[in-house]
Write a protein that holds these residues in place. Structure first.
Motif: not given
Length: 67
Positions: A11-33
């Motif tokens: 609905d926002l026109g965003k992709k899952q990968y758009d979350l990765i930098p935001e998560l990194a700023e919050m201290g989360f280190k996640v891989n695509p899986t």
């Protein structure tokens, strides 16, 4: 936990990968899986549940910014 992240991202026109930098700023280190599991709700491990909650916070913020 059901946050409907996939449809809300669409609905926002965003992709899952758009979350990765935001998560990194919050201290989360996640891989695509791990991110995919969090967004789809297919894994109930504690880390994935925390990532899903963080994703919900990010998407909620994006929704408020868009309004």
């Amino acid at each position: 936990m059901v946050f409907r992240l996939k449809s809300r991202l669409a609905d926002l026109g965003k992709k899952q990968y758009d979350l990765i930098p935001e998560l990194a700023e919050m201290g989360f280190k996640v891989n695509p899986t791990e991110l995919s599991q969090a967004v789809n709700g297919t894994n109930q491990q504690p880390k994935i549940e925390k990532v899903a909650s963080a994703c919900n916070e990010i998407v909620t913020r994006w929704e408020k910014e868009r309004a």
